[in-house]
Structures are given as C-alpha cells and as structure tokens.
Design a protein around this motif. Sequence first.
Motif, mmCIF file in Angstrom:
data_model
loop_
_atom_site.group_PDB
_atom_site.id
_atom_site.type_symbol
_atom_site.label_atom_id
_atom_site.label_comp_id
_atom_site.label_asym_id
_atom_site.label_seq_id
_atom_site.Cartn_x
_atom_site.Cartn_y
_atom_site.Cartn_z
ATOM 1 N N ILE A 1 0.879 -1.166 0.000
ATOM 2 C CA ILE A 1 0.000 0.000 0.000
ATOM 3 C C ILE A 1 0.913 1.212 0.000
ATOM 4 O O ILE A 1 1.379 1.651 1.028
ATOM 5 C CB ILE A 1 -0.915 0.031 1.233
ATOM 6 C CG1 ILE A 1 -1.785 -1.212 1.274
ATOM 7 C CG2 ILE A 1 -1.785 1.285 1.221
ATOM 8 C CD1 ILE A 1 -2.641 -1.313 2.503
ATOM 9 N N THR B 1 -3.579 9.104 3.839
ATOM 10 C CA THR B 1 -3.848 7.919 4.650
ATOM 11 C C THR B 1 -5.335 7.604 4.772
ATOM 12 O O THR B 1 -5.699 6.439 4.911
ATOM 13 C CB THR B 1 -3.221 8.048 6.046
ATOM 14 O OG1 THR B 1 -3.738 9.215 6.685
ATOM 15 C CG2 THR B 1 -1.706 8.093 5.962
ATOM 16 N N MET C 1 -6.008 5.584 1.807
ATOM 17 C CA MET C 1 -5.334 4.297 1.978
ATOM 18 C C MET C 1 -6.147 3.377 2.881
ATOM 19 O O MET C 1 -6.278 2.178 2.609
ATOM 20 C CB MET C 1 -3.938 4.491 2.571
ATOM 21 C CG MET C 1 -2.939 5.105 1.628
ATOM 22 S SD MET C 1 -1.354 5.477 2.424
ATOM 23 C CE MET C 1 -0.852 3.878 3.030
ATOM 24 N N LEU C 2 -6.703 3.941 3.954
ATOM 25 C CA LEU C 2 -7.518 3.158 4.884
ATOM 26 C C LEU C 2 -8.736 2.588 4.168
ATOM 27 O O LEU C 2 -9.048 1.399 4.300
ATOM 28 C CB LEU C 2 -7.932 4.022 6.075
ATOM 29 C CG LEU C 2 -8.904 3.391 7.073
ATOM 30 C CD1 LEU C 2 -8.358 2.100 7.650
ATOM 31 C CD2 LEU C 2 -9.235 4.395 8.178
ATOM 32 N N PHE D 1 -7.686 -0.142 1.850
ATOM 33 C CA PHE D 1 -7.336 -1.361 2.569
ATOM 34 C C PHE D 1 -8.584 -2.095 3.048
ATOM 35 O O PHE D 1 -8.642 -3.329 3.008
ATOM 36 C CB PHE D 1 -6.393 -1.044 3.732
ATOM 37 C CG PHE D 1 -5.772 -2.270 4.335
ATOM 38 C CD1 PHE D 1 -4.981 -3.111 3.569
ATOM 39 C CD2 PHE D 1 -5.975 -2.591 5.656
ATOM 40 C CE1 PHE D 1 -4.415 -4.257 4.111
ATOM 41 C CE2 PHE D 1 -5.408 -3.727 6.215
ATOM 42 C CZ PHE D 1 -4.627 -4.562 5.431
ATOM 43 N N LYS D 2 -9.593 -1.355 3.475
ATOM 44 C CA LYS D 2 -10.858 -1.992 3.868
ATOM 45 C C LYS D 2 -11.476 -2.731 2.681
ATOM 46 O O LYS D 2 -11.964 -3.854 2.832
ATOM 47 C CB LYS D 2 -11.841 -0.946 4.403
ATOM 48 C CG LYS D 2 -11.496 -0.424 5.775
ATOM 49 C CD LYS D 2 -12.505 0.644 6.179
ATOM 50 C CE LYS D 2 -12.201 1.254 7.514
ATOM 51 N NZ LYS D 2 -13.170 2.334 7.852
ATOM 52 N N ILE E 1 3.344 -0.958 4.601
ATOM 53 C CA ILE E 1 2.592 0.292 4.649
ATOM 54 C C ILE E 1 3.541 1.476 4.687
ATOM 55 O O ILE E 1 4.270 1.689 5.652
ATOM 56 C CB ILE E 1 1.640 0.301 5.860
ATOM 57 C CG1 ILE E 1 0.708 -0.913 5.760
ATOM 58 C CG2 ILE E 1 0.857 1.614 5.911
ATOM 59 C CD1 ILE E 1 -0.036 -1.227 7.012
ATOM 60 N N ASN F 1 -5.231 6.991 11.236
ATOM 61 C CA ASN F 1 -5.468 6.220 10.016
ATOM 62 C C ASN F 1 -4.457 5.088 9.876
ATOM 63 O O ASN F 1 -4.819 3.944 9.570
ATOM 64 C CB ASN F 1 -5.401 7.124 8.782
ATOM 65 C CG ASN F 1 -6.585 8.050 8.667
ATOM 66 O OD1 ASN F 1 -7.659 7.801 9.206
ATOM 67 N ND2 ASN F 1 -6.403 9.148 7.946
ATOM 68 N N LYS G 1 -5.131 2.354 12.414
ATOM 69 C CA LYS G 1 -6.284 1.539 12.023
ATOM 70 C C LYS G 1 -5.889 0.534 10.933
ATOM 71 O O LYS G 1 -6.303 -0.629 10.976
ATOM 72 C CB LYS G 1 -7.430 2.440 11.542
ATOM 73 C CG LYS G 1 -8.693 1.695 11.243
ATOM 74 C CD LYS G 1 -9.304 1.104 12.491
ATOM 75 C CE LYS G 1 -10.632 0.436 12.164
ATOM 76 N NZ LYS G 1 -11.112 -0.404 13.233
ATOM 77 N N ILE G 2 -5.079 0.967 9.968
ATOM 78 C CA ILE G 2 -4.608 0.036 8.929
ATOM 79 C C ILE G 2 -3.795 -1.086 9.570
ATOM 80 O O ILE G 2 -3.996 -2.269 9.270
ATOM 81 C CB ILE G 2 -3.786 0.767 7.849
ATOM 82 C CG1 ILE G 2 -4.666 1.746 7.066
ATOM 83 C CG2 ILE G 2 -3.133 -0.239 6.891
ATOM 84 C CD1 ILE G 2 -3.880 2.699 6.162
ATOM 85 N N TYR G 3 -2.877 -0.726 10.461
ATOM 86 C CA TYR G 3 -2.062 -1.737 11.143
ATOM 87 C C TYR G 3 -2.966 -2.730 11.882
ATOM 88 O O TYR G 3 -2.789 -3.942 11.798
ATOM 89 C CB TYR G 3 -1.115 -1.093 12.166
ATOM 90 C CG TYR G 3 -0.119 -0.078 11.660
ATOM 91 C CD1 TYR G 3 0.254 0.007 10.325
ATOM 92 C CD2 TYR G 3 0.466 0.822 12.544
ATOM 93 C CE1 TYR G 3 1.179 0.953 9.891
ATOM 94 C CE2 TYR G 3 1.393 1.762 12.119
ATOM 95 C CZ TYR G 3 1.742 1.828 10.796
ATOM 96 O OH TYR G 3 2.658 2.762 10.379
ATOM 97 N N ALA H 1 -5.027 -5.109 9.610
ATOM 98 C CA ALA H 1 -4.174 -6.162 9.068
ATOM 99 C C ALA H 1 -3.946 -7.244 10.117
ATOM 100 O O ALA H 1 -4.145 -8.439 9.845
ATOM 101 C CB ALA H 1 -2.845 -5.588 8.595
#
Length: 163
Positions: A10, A17, A20-21, A24-25, A44, A63, A66-68, A71
């Motif tokens: 990503i 971000t 990106m979030l 990723f969702k 990331i 953001n 939340k991505i971390y 995952a």
Amino acid sequence: KLEENGAHVIAKEGRQTGAMLEEFKDFLANVQARKIPKPKRVIILGGVNDVVSGVNLNKTKRNLEKIYSLARENGISVTACTQYRLNTEVFLQNYESRRNRKYQFSAAELDARIDDLNDWIRAQTNVDKIVNLDIDIQKAGLSKDGLHPTAATYKKMSALLAV
C-alpha cells in the motif's frame, strides 16, 4: 517484486492515509469474500502526502494505526515504513511557482512534521517490522519535484523492504 513474496504493498503515489484506509478496507473485503488470496504481509508506506497537504498529524496517525490493526486482526503481518526525506526547498519552489502563492509551511516545519510522524512510526508496537526508509531523496536524481521518488528511488526502497 514484493507481491511475489506474498506481500500487498500500500504505497500508491499521491494517496493520503484516509484514502489508503478505505482502499485497505476494500482489499480486506475482497480477501474475506475469497475474491483474492490473503497476503502474508502488508507493507505500509503512508503519511507524506498528509504531511505536505496539512492534514492534522493525529488524524494521519489514527489512520495508519487503524490500517495496522485491521491487518493484524485479519492475520496479516505488518511492515510499517518511515517516511523518506523530502527535498523541501525544491518542493516549495515547485509548489509556489505552479500555484503562484506561498506554501503553508516552511521547509523547517515540513521537516519537523516528517520527523514527528517518523518518530511515531518507530514507536509502534502493533506492527511486526519497521523499515526505516531513510533514503535521502535530496540527492541528485532521486526526486524530480522534491516530493515524489523516481523509479531509481523506488528501486532502492524495494531493496530495503525485501530484506
């Protein structure tokens, strides 16, 4: 290619971000629907576009966090990357000449924002690996506009990430 090693990268140029979030969702929804295979890890690299756009860094950090977390909740290993150094002087000159107005931050303020974000990324404990992309893109040929890496710079970044 990193994807050949089971990674989903990503790091799409120009994305903040928040985008990106959401991306990723959507990616995770496709994984859960078995439309695409689940990667072993995600790499990331995000935040520099937030930094230069004036996004509140607390929002950027939320953001990324939340991505971390998403995952990890989905059994995907997380590699978080620090931001590369901007050539702030070149970036500011390009910005101001294109828009015919002064940029909202000084070079020192931009550098401080990147340092703040990098310090936060380095302090994360909810990731499996942190890669310090301390590639100085101020060096000749590594960035044309002071912000976006050239193909040669991306190649150097890939070598660091493949380890």
